[in-house]
Design an enzyme around this catalytic site. Structure first.
Site, PDB file in Angstrom:
ATOM      1  N   ASP A 191      -2.232  -1.454  -1.049  1.00 50.69           N
ATOM      2  CA  ASP A 191      -1.707  -2.767  -1.452  1.00 50.69           C
ATOM      3  C   ASP A 191      -0.561  -3.110  -0.513  1.00 50.69           C
ATOM      4  OD1 ASP A 191      -0.796  -5.079  -3.072  1.00 50.69           O
ATOM      5  OD2 ASP A 191      -2.112  -4.230  -4.593  1.00 50.69           O
ATOM      6  N   HIS A 273      -3.615  -8.784  -0.379  1.00 50.63           N
ATOM      7  CA  HIS A 273      -2.863  -7.590  -0.792  1.00 50.63           C
ATOM      8  C   HIS A 273      -2.873  -6.516   0.295  1.00 50.63           C
ATOM      9  CE1 HIS A 273      -1.586  -8.262  -4.978  1.00 50.63           C
ATOM     10  NE2 HIS A 273      -2.646  -9.049  -5.081  1.00 50.63           N
ATOM     11  N   GLU A 335      -6.008 -12.447  -6.139  1.00 48.39           N
ATOM     12  CA  GLU A 335      -4.771 -13.115  -5.721  1.00 48.39           C
ATOM     13  C   GLU A 335      -4.672 -13.349  -4.218  1.00 48.39           C
ATOM     14  OE1 GLU A 335      -1.604 -11.823  -9.071  1.00 48.39           O
ATOM     15  OE2 GLU A 335      -2.068 -10.237  -7.646  1.00 48.39           O
ATOM     16  N   THR A 466       2.619  -0.549 -10.564  1.00 49.17           N
ATOM     17  CA  THR A 466       3.876   0.195 -10.493  1.00 49.17           C
ATOM     18  C   THR A 466       5.000  -0.499  -9.732  1.00 49.17           C
ATOM     19  OG1 THR A 466       3.042   1.418  -8.578  1.00 49.17           O
ATOM     20  CG2 THR A 466       2.700   2.403 -10.756  1.00 49.17           C
TER      21      THR A 466
END
Ligand code: ACM
Ligand code: ZN
Length: 748
Positions: A191, A273, A335, A466
């Site tokens: 990511d 990402h 996204e 996270t």
């Protein structure tokens, strides 16, 4: 009434079976089977479940049981493979325990493994101790259990990009998944925060993409902020944060998971990402240059008009497939910020070349491309629900995260789906947003689907992103106890699901987490009031007294509740001033967050002051805690007509004290909020009503007080220790709306 009493008596005599997820069918018989040195495990050669049982019996009990393929022993655990049948299908098992023999019937090895997880939970909780546990009778009750899962996809996800977790922790995470009879580990390996998988052909992915500059702050790697991510190009770039898994480590993790019947589904995100990729290989982005600090919107995407992007991803996926034997490969696709695509001549040319309408069509083209590519390598593509945009690829499975809509649409198109909506499955969200009870009430099959469409729901999954989970302890608290609720949702028959029945079972499992040294979230007592001004009698009510995990206890002398403190059994009448302190407590003394209720005598009647507003005093010293007694004289003293509009009389390092009176017209529950950077505190009649103390960024705290009508002393503190600052005071009277406190009720 009589019936209820007699039922309760019967169930209190039967040994408590607290297995989670709840088995399909369970009968408790008489007596128990005790594991001792004479116990023999009989199993077909190489059955992993038998080895896991042997290891389990060795770790805490210290027993050295032998596993044999035949035995004449009179005290044995026998694993018997049977032909598949409707009651004994994939992952199913039948466990039959008597005082002399335990029989496990299964048709595939996963079923046998789950029977061992059930045996583990039937044993005393000390079985999960990481040390040798002496003096324990290692018994399980005589039972017959028939069990099988409701769904085939019972997933837990972990993002290791935003924060990195080492291989030991990943193995522990896999152990948890196995313990709850879940079977998919969705490993979010790449990511914007970092690339975590060694790729032999592209070493810069981990030489550069796995290490970002540590921006400092209270967390490892620096407080998460997408706009601040910069990758280390050289050692001179300063302290760095990150890490990655070598291919050997990944193979070991995959083997470890497979030994526990868990499929590891890797996620290799495309096209967005991917900031870490573009940092390492800028030529793959639309602009062809490294994304600088505060990278442009869309700088974290592969250029979809560039053949090199497809070749690169094929190479990466080729190495991925060699490491991960999973049927599914997750390609992300969520996204995507398309703003650079929209400006990129190559992306625009590609849209024209493929005859697409727009950039959605280009995104869909890329997903379809890799759907075909994966299919030609005998694998299946799964992606977040954005893969529906611009048309769904032929073989794709949709992971529905923006609510249920994506999953419903996929099923209506005859495609498989895994449900993972933010409403129930995002374990990075706070417990206030997603309480354990809320997870437990979830049904992965949306009501909108027909019976045939429902079969396309493969199952569900909890996700642990996270950005704001930087440590293992924090991760544990976000996962537990919600994961237990999720495991039951995904495994057990929803008929008769009952939160009150689940609670005691959950408590028993949490005791096992204590043995393992795994943290979990204990509820905060939800007390109706923070302060009560007495006129006669009042009652103190805790609304979530039955929250599973710990026992709600309280003290009346200001001390922290211990396991010996009185148990809360219902509303507590109070007629005299005191401080009630509530907390959920374990027998070993571990407590959750504390809530205090200050009970005070209503002060003698006062009249409002003659001057409107509050007395305003400024002190020039920094106060880490505003509650510390003041040591010096104010450098400014005056009147603040509206405490929400005081001018700044000093930039940094100050303490402000506002004092005067507040006049309460309407008796009842009054709520106050303090929003401040840094600390603040509000006292009425000497009682602390809102405590927002300490050094912190802008944050809000609420306080609720039961007040008779009258005029009370009021004291507000605000401290500033450097950096940004601000103070806001809100009030909501009974039956009214929340707003900034009205200057009309203030005087000095
Ligand atoms: C996601 O949470 N962006 C899938
Ligand atoms: Zn482009």
């Amino acid at each position: 009434m009589l019936l209820a009493v007699s039922l309760a008596t019967v169930s209190s005599l039967a040994p408590a079976v607290t297995v989670i997820p709840k088995p399909l069918d369970l009968t408790v018989g008489a007596g128990e089977f005790v594991f001792d040195p004479s116990t023999v495990i009989v199993a077909p050669e190489g059955l992993g479940a038998a080895r896991h049982l042997k290891d389990l019996m060795h770790r805490a009990p210290g027993l050295k049981l032998s596993v044999v393929s035949e035995s004449g022993s009179r005290h044995q655990v026998v694993f018997e493979k049977a032909a598949p049948s409707p009651t004994l299908g994939k992952e199913a098992y039948i466990l039959h325990a008597t005082p002399t023999r335990v029989t496990v019937k299964y048709s595939d090895p996963a079923g046998a493994f789950y029977a061992v997880q059930t045996i583990r939970q039937l044993l005393p909780s000390r079985i999960d101790s990481t040390n040798l546990a002496d003096g324990v009778r290692w018994s399980i009750p005589s039972v017959t259990i028939r069990d099988k899962p409701r769904f085939g996809w019972r997933g837990m996800h972990l993002d290791v990009s935003r924060h990195f977790f080492d291989t030991d922790f990943i193995k522990e995470y896999i152990d948890w998944i196995a313990m709850m009879k879940m079977n998919v580990f969705h490993w979010h390996l790449v990511d914007d925060g970092g690339w975590r998988m060694e790729v032999k052909k592209y070493p810069k992915l981990t030489e550069i993409g796995a290490w970002r500059i540590d921006t400092g702050g209270k967390w490892p790697g620096g407080d998460w902020n997408y706009a601040n991510i910069r990758f280390c190009m050289s050692p001179e770039d300063g302290p760095r944060y990150g890490g990655f898994y070598t291919q050997d480590e990944i193979k070991e993790i995959v083997r470890y998971a497979a030994d526990r019947h868990i499929e590891v589904v890797p996620e290799i995100e495309l096209p967005g990402h991917s900031l870490a990729v573009i940092a390492a290989y800028p030529e793959l982005g639309c602009e062809g240059t490294p994304p600088g600090p505060r990278g442009k919107p869309g700088a974290n995407a592969y250029c979809a008009g560039l053949d090199a992007s497809y070749r690169f991803l094929e190479d990466v996926l080729t190495e991925t497939l060699a490491l991960f034997p999973s049927k599914f490969v997750h390609i992300g696709a969520d996204e995507l910020d398309k703003r650079l695509w929209q400006k990129c001549p190559r992306c625009k040319a590609k849209v024209a070349q493929i005859g697409a309408k727009d950039m959605d069509g280009l995104q869909s083209y890329m997903v379809r491309y890799f759907d075909k590519w994966l299919a030609s390598h005998d694998r299946r593509l799964i992606g977040w629900d954005e893969i529906l945009e611009g048309g769904l690829a032929e073989g794709a499975t949709v992971m529905s995260w923006r609510g249920n809509a994506g999953g419903i649409e996929a099923a209506k198109q005859g495609k498989n789906t895994v449900m993972s909506p933010t409403t129930h499955c995002y374990f990075d969200y706070s417990y206030q947003n997603i309480p354990t009870e809320h997870v437990y009430a979830w049904d992965p099959v949306p009501k909108e689907l027909t019976a045939t469409q429902s079969k396309l729901v493969l199952g569900g999954q909890a996700n642990v992103w996270t950005e704001y989970i930087a440590t293992e302890e924090r991760c544990e608290e976000m996962v537990f106890p919600r994961a237990y609720a999720m495991s039951e949702v995904l495994w057990s028959d929803p008929k008769g699901r009952d939160w009150n029945e689940f609670g005691p079972r959950l408590n028993s499992q949490l005791r096992r987490l204590n043995e393992m040294g795994v943290r979990y979230h204990l509820s905060t007592p939800d007390v109706e009031y923070d302060a009560i001004f007495l006129q006669g009698e009042a009652r103190v009510v805790v609304k979530n007294a039955n929250a599973p995990a710990g026992v709600l206890r309280y003290t009346t002398d200001g001390t922290l509740p211990t396991p010996d403190a009185p148990k809360y059994t219902g509303p507590i009448p109070v007629g005299k001033p005191k401080v009630l302190t509530f907390a959920f407590v374990w027998p070993d003394g571990v407590t959750g967050d504390v809530r205090r209720v200050e009970v005070l005598k209503a002060p003698a009647p006062q009249s409002p002051g003659s001057t409107p507003g509050l007395r305003e005093e400024w002190f020039a010293e920094p106060y880490q805690k505003v509650a510390t007694p003041l040591k010096t004289q104010p450098f400014y003293s005056g009147t603040a007509p509206d405490p929400n509009k005081i001018p700044l009389r000093r930039e940094d390092e100050f303490l402000v004290r506002l004092t005067g009176k507040i006049t309460i017209q309407k008796a009842g529950l009054h709520t106050f909020w303090l929003t401040s950077d840094d600390g603040s505190l509000l006292r009425i009649g000497g009682a602390t009503v809102v405590d927002n103390d300490g050094a912190h960024a802008m944050a809000t705290q609420r306080g609720r007080v039961l007040l008779p009508a009258g005029t009370y002393s009021l004291e507000i503190f605000w401290s500033e220790l450097g950096g940004d600052q601000g103070l806001r005071i809100d009030h909501q009277p009974p039956g009214g709306k929340r707003d900034r406190i009205s200057p009309k009720i203030l005087s000095r």
